[in-house]
Design a protein around this motif. Structure first.
Motif, PDB file in Angstrom:
ATOM      1  N   UNK A  81       0.891  -1.093  -0.225  1.00 18.20           N
ATOM      2  CA  UNK A  81      -0.077  -0.205  -0.134  1.00 18.20           C
ATOM      3  C   UNK A  81       0.716   1.108  -0.049  1.00 18.20           C
ATOM      4  N   UNK A  82       1.924   1.125   0.782  1.00 19.54           N
ATOM      5  CA  UNK A  82       2.961   2.361   0.923  1.00 19.54           C
ATOM      6  C   UNK A  82       3.572   2.650  -0.599  1.00 19.54           C
ATOM      7  N   UNK A  83       3.862   1.452  -1.232  1.00 18.45           N
ATOM      8  CA  UNK A  83       4.490   1.785  -2.494  1.00 18.45           C
ATOM      9  C   UNK A  83       3.475   2.103  -3.541  1.00 18.45           C
ATOM     10  N   UNK A  84       2.059   1.616  -3.501  1.00 18.03           N
ATOM     11  CA  UNK A  84       1.426   2.101  -4.437  1.00 18.03           C
ATOM     12  C   UNK A  84       1.114   3.719  -3.994  1.00 18.03           C
ATOM     13  N   UNK A 131      -7.262  -5.619  -5.055  1.00 20.42           N
ATOM     14  CA  UNK A 131      -6.714  -7.083  -4.875  1.00 20.42           C
ATOM     15  C   UNK A 131      -5.578  -6.972  -3.482  1.00 20.42           C
ATOM     16  N   UNK A 132      -4.872  -5.735  -3.412  1.00 20.83           N
ATOM     17  CA  UNK A 132      -3.898  -5.905  -2.467  1.00 20.83           C
ATOM     18  C   UNK A 132      -4.403  -5.851  -0.979  1.00 20.83           C
ATOM     19  N   UNK A 133      -5.533  -4.876  -1.127  1.00 18.75           N
ATOM     20  CA  UNK A 133      -6.164  -4.783   0.250  1.00 18.75           C
ATOM     21  C   UNK A 133      -6.965  -6.022   0.861  1.00 18.75           C
ATOM     22  N   UNK A 149     -14.203   2.672  -0.804  1.00 15.80           N
ATOM     23  CA  UNK A 149     -13.919   3.798  -0.374  1.00 15.80           C
ATOM     24  C   UNK A 149     -12.616   4.230   0.190  1.00 15.80           C
ATOM     25  N   UNK A 150     -12.040   3.218   0.586  1.00 19.52           N
ATOM     26  CA  UNK A 150     -10.551   3.229   1.118  1.00 19.52           C
ATOM     27  C   UNK A 150      -9.781   3.674  -0.340  1.00 19.52           C
ATOM     28  N   UNK A 151     -10.190   3.045  -1.357  1.00 20.70           N
ATOM     29  CA  UNK A 151      -9.564   3.360  -2.550  1.00 20.70           C
ATOM     30  C   UNK A 151      -9.714   4.787  -2.951  1.00 20.70           C
ATOM     31  N   UNK A 152     -11.160   5.183  -2.980  1.00 20.95           N
ATOM     32  CA  UNK A 152     -11.667   6.473  -3.060  1.00 20.95           C
ATOM     33  C   UNK A 152     -10.926   7.467  -2.432  1.00 20.95           C
ATOM     34  N   UNK A 153     -10.400   7.148  -1.138  1.00 19.71           N
ATOM     35  CA  UNK A 153      -9.963   8.148  -0.182  1.00 19.71           C
ATOM     36  C   UNK A 153      -8.556   8.436  -0.280  1.00 19.71           C
ATOM     37  N   UNK A 154      -7.978   7.269  -0.836  1.00 14.41           N
ATOM     38  CA  UNK A 154      -6.387   7.281  -1.011  1.00 14.41           C
ATOM     39  C   UNK A 154      -6.340   8.073  -2.521  1.00 14.41           C
ATOM     40  N   UNK A 155      -6.934   7.807  -3.612  1.00  7.36           N
ATOM     41  CA  UNK A 155      -6.714   8.530  -4.705  1.00  7.36           C
ATOM     42  C   UNK A 155      -7.338   9.711  -4.607  1.00  7.36           C
ATOM     43  N   UNK A 156      -8.562   9.819  -4.083  1.00  8.49           N
ATOM     44  CA  UNK A 156      -9.270  11.244  -3.857  1.00  8.49           C
ATOM     45  C   UNK A 156      -8.507  12.368  -3.092  1.00  8.49           C
ATOM     46  N   UNK A 197      -2.638   7.605   7.258  1.00  7.92           N
ATOM     47  CA  UNK A 197      -3.834   7.398   7.320  1.00  7.92           C
ATOM     48  C   UNK A 197      -4.203   5.968   7.047  1.00  7.92           C
ATOM     49  N   UNK A 198      -3.572   5.336   6.141  1.00  8.90           N
ATOM     50  CA  UNK A 198      -3.852   4.133   5.665  1.00  8.90           C
ATOM     51  C   UNK A 198      -3.168   3.153   6.980  1.00  8.90           C
ATOM     52  N   UNK A 199      -2.211   3.503   7.586  1.00 12.48           N
ATOM     53  CA  UNK A 199      -1.722   2.466   8.678  1.00 12.48           C
ATOM     54  C   UNK A 199      -2.891   2.412   9.931  1.00 12.48           C
ATOM     55  N   UNK A 200      -3.397   3.682  10.036  1.00 12.50           N
ATOM     56  CA  UNK A 200      -4.419   3.787  11.156  1.00 12.50           C
ATOM     57  C   UNK A 200      -5.798   2.976  10.646  1.00 12.50           C
ATOM     58  N   UNK A 201      -6.013   3.249   9.466  1.00 19.86           N
ATOM     59  CA  UNK A 201      -7.371   2.712   8.810  1.00 19.86           C
ATOM     60  C   UNK A 201      -7.428   0.974   8.533  1.00 19.86           C
ATOM     61  N   UNK A 202      -6.162   0.630   8.172  1.00 18.74           N
ATOM     62  CA  UNK A 202      -6.151  -0.680   7.688  1.00 18.74           C
ATOM     63  C   UNK A 202      -5.580  -1.798   8.623  1.00 18.74           C
ATOM     64  N   UNK A 203      -4.505  -1.245   9.508  1.00 21.40           N
ATOM     65  CA  UNK A 203      -3.609  -2.402  10.153  1.00 21.40           C
ATOM     66  C   UNK A 203      -4.502  -2.941  11.135  1.00 21.40           C
ATOM     67  N   UNK A 204      -4.422  -4.222  11.289  1.00 16.62           N
ATOM     68  CA  UNK A 204      -5.105  -5.180  12.128  1.00 16.62           C
ATOM     69  C   UNK A 204      -4.238  -5.011  13.725  1.00 16.62           C
ATOM     70  N   UNK A 205      -4.292  -4.367  14.445  1.00 19.01           N
ATOM     71  CA  UNK A 205      -3.306  -4.218  15.725  1.00 19.01           C
ATOM     72  C   UNK A 205      -3.816  -5.133  16.605  1.00 19.01           C
TER      73      UNK A 205
END
Length: 205
Positions: A81-84, A131-133, A149-156, A197-205
């Motif tokens: 995700x970071x590389x994307x 697919x990555x997510x 909506x995660x993709x929309x947030x990133x690209x948006x 943002x993606x770390x906080x939103x995605x990572x399963x802590x």
């Protein structure tokens, strides 16, 4: 040496960036590319088809990069995700005028066939990110989130800062003559923000 087809496409990119789609004629394109009008028509048929092929070329180049990231099994899902994020910021900042032109076409919806072509060329790139997510969720690395909506947030977020320099500068409290897209610190700021943002939103802590 560039072939005539590439020469015409590069000239078109420059003219579209300077004048917009409506402002650049086939004759202008031919003159810029140092070829005759008949050659432009021979390779592309029309200005709309020429634009479509440029969009296809640009999006397929991005797709190859995304495919390489997605297929790298040595990377964790969050690293992908970071590389994307970095890939999108780099390409869209570099080709920002063309990116704005694409979005203008999507918003105005004046040429149905061209709009469909743009959507058909861009959507496979979003599917790779999806697919990555999805893979990250299946592996238990990511939480179950709304992927689309995660993709929309990133690209948006990237789109928002790109589509208007004046609005971006006002938002960032910068003077009107500041060009944020040519400032490595601003590019890093956008990248760091999206990664946080993606770390906080995605990572399963």
């Amino acid at each position: 040496m560039k072939d005539k087809r590439q020469q015409i496409m590069e000239a078109t990119l420059q003219l579209f960036a300077e004048k917009g789609y409506e402002g650049a004629s086939i004759r202008d394109i031919a003159e810029k590319a140092c070829v005759n009008v008949a050659m432009v028509n021979y390779y592309f048929g029309s200005k709309e088809k020429l634009f479509e092929q440029i969009v296809e070329l640009k999006s397929s180049t991005t797709r190859l990069q995304l495919d390489e990231i997605a297929g790298n099994e040595s990377l964790a899902s969050i690293e992908k995700v970071e590389m994307v994020i970095d890939a999108y910021i780099e390409r869209l900042f570099m080709h920002r005028l063309f990116h704005r032109l694409i979005h203008q076409e999507l918003i105005l919806n004046q040429r149905e066939a061209l709009q469909c072509s743009i959507v058909n060329n861009l959507s496979p790139n979003a599917i790779i990110i999806k697919h990555v997510i999805e893979t990250g969720i299946k592996k238990g690395e990511f939480k179950k989130v709304d992927i689309e909506l995660t993709i929309a947030t990133l690209i948006g977020t990237i789109n928002q800062v790109l589509l208007s320099k004046k609005m971006c500068n006002r938002l960032m409290n910068k003077p009107d003559d500041y060009v944020p897209y040519e400032d490595a610190r601003f590019k890093k700021r956008v990248s760091d923000h999206l990664k946080q943002l993606m770390h906080a939103h995605l990572l399963n802590k």
